[in-house]
Every structure is written in C-alpha cells, then in structure tokens.
Design a protein around this motif. Structure first.
Motif, short mmCIF file in Angstrom:
data_model
loop_
_atom_site.label_atom_id
_atom_site.label_comp_id
_atom_site.label_asym_id
_atom_site.label_seq_id
_atom_site.Cartn_x
_atom_site.Cartn_y
_atom_site.Cartn_z
N ALA A 159 -11.93 11.19 -6.26
CA ALA A 159 -10.71 10.70 -6.90
C ALA A 159 -10.68 11.11 -8.37
O ALA A 159 -9.64 11.50 -8.91
CB ALA A 159 -10.60 9.19 -6.76
N HIS A 160 -11.84 11.04 -9.01
CA HIS A 160 -11.92 11.44 -10.41
C HIS A 160 -11.57 12.92 -10.56
O HIS A 160 -10.83 13.31 -11.46
CB HIS A 160 -13.34 11.18 -10.93
N CYS A 206 -7.73 13.43 -10.01
CA CYS A 206 -6.81 12.89 -11.02
C CYS A 206 -7.23 13.25 -12.43
O CYS A 206 -6.46 13.04 -13.37
CB CYS A 206 -6.74 11.37 -10.91
N THR A 211 -9.37 11.64 -14.14
CA THR A 211 -9.77 10.43 -14.84
C THR A 211 -10.22 9.39 -13.82
O THR A 211 -9.91 9.49 -12.64
CB THR A 211 -8.60 9.85 -15.66
N GLU A 226 -4.35 5.35 -14.99
CA GLU A 226 -3.90 6.74 -15.14
C GLU A 226 -3.99 7.53 -13.84
O GLU A 226 -3.50 8.64 -13.75
CB GLU A 226 -4.73 7.43 -16.22
N GLN A 227 -4.64 6.93 -12.83
CA GLN A 227 -4.66 7.59 -11.53
C GLN A 227 -3.38 7.27 -10.77
O GLN A 227 -2.61 6.41 -11.18
CB GLN A 227 -5.87 7.10 -10.71
N LEU A 241 -2.41 9.62 -4.97
CA LEU A 241 -3.36 10.30 -4.09
C LEU A 241 -2.94 10.22 -2.64
O LEU A 241 -3.20 11.13 -1.86
CB LEU A 241 -4.76 9.70 -4.27
N ALA A 274 -4.71 3.77 -7.41
CA ALA A 274 -5.13 5.17 -7.32
C ALA A 274 -4.39 5.91 -6.21
O ALA A 274 -4.13 7.10 -6.33
CB ALA A 274 -6.63 5.26 -7.10
N GLN A 302 2.12 9.18 -9.21
CA GLN A 302 1.36 9.70 -10.35
C GLN A 302 2.06 9.33 -11.65
O GLN A 302 3.23 9.63 -11.81
CB GLN A 302 1.28 11.22 -10.21
N SER A 354 -1.23 11.62 -17.90
CA SER A 354 -2.15 12.55 -17.26
C SER A 354 -1.44 13.77 -16.69
O SER A 354 -2.08 14.61 -16.07
CB SER A 354 -2.93 11.83 -16.17
N MET A 398 -3.30 17.09 -15.25
CA MET A 398 -3.22 17.35 -13.81
C MET A 398 -3.47 18.82 -13.45
O MET A 398 -4.26 19.09 -12.55
CB MET A 398 -1.84 16.87 -13.32
#
Lengths: 115, 509
Positions: free
Chosen positions: B347-348, B351, B353, B358-359, B362, B429, B434, B439, B443
């Motif tokens: 996931a980090h 995204c 982060t 900020e995620q 997904l 998340a 988004q 972010s 991206m």
C-alpha cells in the motif's frame, strides 16, 4: 563478604537505574553498562561464595569434597560479559549515529517516532 | 545427538556465514537468503513430523548428560513455532527481494535476517534457561542492527528506545537466572521443573516468577511494558517490521507460556491471576491505541500488542482448552500479522505514503489487492470462516468455562474495536477516493516505481501475500485439524512428565 557484595550490587543497580533515567543518551548507555555489571555480580553472589576451595577432584573420587567453589556461575558470567560487551559496542555506535543524525543528545527531543 | 533438533539452528547459521563470505556479491546473498530460508522450512517440517509421530524429541549437545549438558528439546508447541518461523522467514526473504533497497542489501541485510531466524529457532528449541538468554541475545542483537540499518532519523530514534528497554529486560533476565541458579542449583528446564516443585520457600519461587514475568513481559510487549514497540515497529523497511511483528513478540509469549506451565506452577492462584489482569489490560490498551492511530503501520503495531493480550489470556486461564486456544491463536496470528505488514508495504508503494489520510483509491485501482488486505484484516477481527474466529472462539469458551466473565467481556469488546480499526484502514486506504491535493504530485512517481522495478519485483511482493492469505483461509477451513494439534500441544504443556522424561531419556542415551 556476602554483605559487602550485596551492598555493591545494590549500589550498582541504583546508580545504573539513576543514570538511565537522565535525559542524556550517553548517561543512558553508562547506566545500561552498570546494570549488566550488577547482574553479573548478582549471579556470582547467588551462586554461592566459597573461598579457597577449588573444585578439584582428588584421585579415586568422582566428585570434589563437599564445600567447593561452584565454577558454573563463573562460566555464566563470562558468557554474559562477552554478550554485554558486544551489545554495548553496538549501543555506543547507535548513539553516536543518532547524535549525528538528530543533532542532539537529549532524549526528550527524540520524539519523532512517539505516538 | 539427533541432528534433527539442531538443523533449524545450523541451517541459518551456515547460510549467514556463507553469505558473509560473499560480502560484495549482492545477488549471491539474495539467492543464499532464499536457499537458507527454504532449507529452514524443510528442516522444520521434518522436525514437526517427527514430533507429531514419535512425541517429544530431545538431544544433548556434546553428549554431556541432561542436567549438565545443553539440552535441545522440541515438544509439539516448539515444533509448530519453528515451522512458522521457517514459513515467515521464507515469505519475508521473498518479499525482501523486491522491497529492500540496494544500500541495505550491501550492508548485510540477508545474513542478518538469517541470524535473526537462528536466534528465534534457538529460543524455541532450547531446554536450558541460560541458553534461552543467549538465544534471546542473538535474536536481539540482529534485530537491533536490522532496525537501525539504513540510519534514517526515525529508525535511530526508534532503535534507541527499542535497544534500551530490551537491554533492561535482558539485565532482569540475567539477574533472575542467577538467583534461580542460587535457589535450585540447576538451569536445565526439565530438571528445574522437578526441583522447583520440591522447594519449600514458595515465596522465593513466586518472587523469581515475577522477575521472569517482567523480563518476558517486556519482550512480549504486555501492558505496561510495551512502549518500545509502537515507538519502533513503524520505522524500519516493511519486510523488517513484518518479520518483527510476526515473530519477535511471539518469542516472548512462547517464553512466558513455557516458564509459567513448566516451572512456575507452585502458586497458580497468585501468578496466573496477575497474568489474567495483565492480559485484559494489554488487549484494551493495544486496541485503543490502534483505534487512535492514523498511520498504517502504527495501527498494526498497536494491534500486535492487542493480540499478545489474547495469547496471554489463554495462559492465564490455565485450562487445557484455554492453552489450546493460546497455541492456536499464536499459530494463526503469526501468519496474519506478518501478512498485514507485508500488505502495508505494498500500500505504501502504491500510494507513496503510509499516512492513512493521504492514501486512498486502492479499491478502485486494485480490487484484487484490496481483497488480499481484507482476508488477514477480517481474520484479525475474528470474522467466522477465517482462522482468527476459531482462536477467539476457543479462548472465549475457555473463559466461560473458567467463569472469568470479565475477561470474556473484554475479549469480545476488543474484537469489536479491532474490527473498527481494520474498517478504518479499509475506509481510508482502500475505499475513499484518492485525495486530490497532497499526493497527486507523488502519485506518478509511485506508479513509475512500480513499473520501473518490473514485473519480477512486483511478483516478489505479491506472491508471499497471496500465499499467507491462502494459508489464513486454509487454517480457517481446516480449523479442526489445526485445533487438534493445538490441543495436543496444550496437553503436553499442562502435563510436563513427558517433557521431563524425554530430556532424561536423552541423558541415558
């Protein structure tokens, strides 16, 4: 002898814990070192202090005669000293790097990862 | 001497040694890491089969007979834990191929991982308390270096807290071992089990039990000794936090269960009641911490603490069903926790982060990956067909059977709050779109990172997650088989005569 060692061990624990509760990371490491010394001496004392009686087995016997100095605690201490030496060396490098990266030796200012 | 019992220690050791010879050849180290963990898994499955078929295995290193030599002993509980160590080691070694950066790899990441696994296996297999201390130190030293490797600010700050509190607990451990030797004159656990039951000053034994409770409590991260964990587990690379979360606290729990079933059962009314209170408080503080956090891995770190509470709860109730519940909970939680941390790494990467705020988005972009998160997350909360449900069911039944209604109430409430914190991760998340402002700029770089590192690297990230998720489902579907295993393990823990006989039998051989 037991009393003397008990006082020494107590003093080491007190000093070690006091040093660990200071804010400076150098004192933290000194405190940790003192704690491991205290623990080593504690094993030595708890294992029994028998003076001038080496654990030598006389000819024809299977065990040494009754009051003899137990060699096992000393073997344990030796192992523990080696381990604490290695760990201490790592801890010193760690605080040196931390000082270089964070720019302070004050634990109260190292809060970036706290919740 | 049976080589079977020392293989899970020898294989990682020799892998690490050979890897160190190839210090400058990163590709050799990567392959050695894979080969070593595969070998460890094979050896551990072999050991597990032997223990399951023939009962408890024991061996004396150097053929010194039992109370004098160093004993390695594997009952079903240790064997299960060693298999899981091999499995998690392999999953994380594969995951590391695509996620650990070049700089960390060239400073010995793979040999360190092997030494960590060696320490964990040693702690699970040893039958001697001082030897346990040594394996704890092996495990700790390699975990210190893995934690600090890379030298980022957060890592170093987290490492100072982690190192300090764990060294403090080691000092207490050493003192307790010394005092126990002074009291009983032996450190072999089977021998101690006999001698401690005959000691007349039960007060002294209970005092020592408290020292062991503190030292293993720090390692297992129980309330109120867990503060090193949330301060450090979210700082290292994701592969490192995954193996830490999966195995290290469980070694502490294993040690707690071992000494409080084998050695300190003289004053169960006092010690195990105290452990029950600690278990309840650990569950509550862990889950409340998780609900309050807003970063993927910080939420999971607190969930680690909360799960430790469940495992310790089974020990505290001290009935066959409760201990079986504890063993089963550990068995499935190692898989689930490792998997969740691996998912947080992906996931980090997707995204850019780990901050949940900020995620986002997904689920819309990677629905299959979202499903992979849901399996361990729902298992952690205890949703029926998955493995976590059966573990919690056993513990709750045991609690009702022991008429400890308070702890059952706490366990059920904590499960609900766990679901809440997992839902929070899902909403932030995966489900919400988004976020546009912050972010968006990051991206494209994240996407480029995924495509540039190639299909191979992405595969090494996803394959372990898929396998561990499948395992979670399998443990849930075949819960009967795994629960029978846990029940046998619990019976062996509660009746130490077989354990003692195995160690003494090794003496005459």
């Amino acid at each position: 002898m037991n009393v003397v060692l008990a006082v020494v061990i107590g003093g080491l624990y007190a000093t070690g814990l006091y040093m660990m509760m200071r804010r400076s990371i150098v004192k933290l490491i000194i405190g940790l070192a003192l704690l491991s010394h205290a623990a080593n001496l504690l094993i030595f004392t708890a294992g029994g202090l028998t003076r001038a009686r080496p654990p030598l087995i006389p000819e024809g016997a299977n065990v040494p005669p009754a009051p003899f100095a137990d060699p096992l605690p000393q073997a344990l201490i030796l192992t523990a000293i080696v381990i604490s030496f290695g760990v201490l060396a790592f801890a010193l490098v760690l605080i040196h790097r931390a000082y270089g990266t964070v720019g302070t030796d004050d634990l109260d200012e190292m809060k970036a990862t706290d919740t | 001497m049976r080589v079977l019992l020392v293989l899970p220690i020898l294989i990682p050791l020799s892998t690490a040694a050979v890897s160190l010879v190839f210090w400058r050849r990163r590709s050799v180290q990567r392959w050695m890491g894979m080969a070593g963990t595969s070998g460890l898994l094979a050896a551990s499955v072999w050991l597990f089969e032997a223990v399951r078929r023939e009962g408890i295995q024991a061996t004396q290193v150097g053929n010194w007979s039992a109370p004098f030599g160093i004993t390695f002993v594997a009952d079903l509980f240790s064997a299960i834990m060693v298999v899981l160590t091999g499995l998690m080691g392999l999953a994380v070694a594969v995951y590391s191929l695509g996620s650990v950066d070049r700089r960390r790899e060239s400073f010995g990441y793979y040999p360190l991982l092997q030494i960590l696994l060696m320490g964990v296996c040693g702690a699970f297999l040893t039958g001697d308390l001082f030897n346990l201390y040594v394996w704890f130190e092996v495990m700790l030293i390699s975990s210190f270096v893995l934690l600090a490797l890379g030298g980022e600010r957060g890592q170093l700050e987290g490492a100072i807290k982690y190192v300090t509190l764990n060294l403090l607990s080691s000092a207490v451990f050493l003192a307790a071992v010394g005092l126990l030797y002074g009291l009983a004159g032996t450190l072999n656990m089977a021998d101690l089990a006999i001698k401690l039951r005959a000691v007349e000053q039960t007060g002294l034994v209970t005092t020592l039990a408290m020292m062991f409770l503190i030292t293993f409590g720090v390692k297992a991260a129980v309330f109120p000794l867990f503060f090193w964990l949330p301060a450090s587990y979210h700082t290292p690379p994701f592969a490192v936090s995954a193996i830490f979360a999966g195995l290290l606290t469980k070694v502490g729990v294993y040690a707690l269960i071992r000494v409080f079933t084998l050695l300190f059962v003289v004053d169960v009314g006092y010690t195990h009641t105290l452990i029950l209170v600690i278990a309840g408080l650990t569950m509550i503080t862990g889950v409340l911490g998780a609900v309050a956090q807003n970063e993927f891995r910080r939420v999971l770190s607190f969930q680690v603490i909360s799960s430790v509470g469940f495992m310790v709860m089974g020990l505290a109730l001290f009935t066959p069903l409760a201990l079986a519940g504890s063993v089963f909970y550990m068995l499935q939680d190692i898989v689930v926790k490792t998997n969740l941390f691996l998912v947080s790494g992906v996931a980090h990467r997707l995204c850019g982060t780990s901050e949940l705020k900020e995620q986002g988005g997904l689920y819309a972009t990677y629905p299959a990956f979202a499903l992979l998160f849901l399996i361990p997350a729902l298992s952690l909360a205890g949703i029926p067909p998955l493995s976590g449900f059966f573990a919690k069911l056993a513990l709750v039944q045991a609690g009702l059977g022991a008429q400890s209604y308070m702890i059952v109430f706490i366990a059920l409430t904590v499960s609900l709050l766990t679901l809440l914190s997992m839902t929070k991760i899902w909403n932030e998340a995966f489900w919400k779109p988004q976020p546009s402002d912050s972010s968006r700029a990051e991206m494209p770089t994240a996407i480029r990172a995924v495509t540039a590192s190639g299909r191979m690297a992405t595969g090494t990230l996803i394959v372990p997650i898929v396998i561990l998720a499948a395992l979670t489902v399998c443990i849930g579907l075949a819960a009967g088989f795994f629960f029978d295993l846990a029940t046998v393990a619990a019976e062996q823990l509660l009746d130490p005569t077989a354990y003692i006989r195995a160690v003494e039998g090794g003496m005459t051989r």
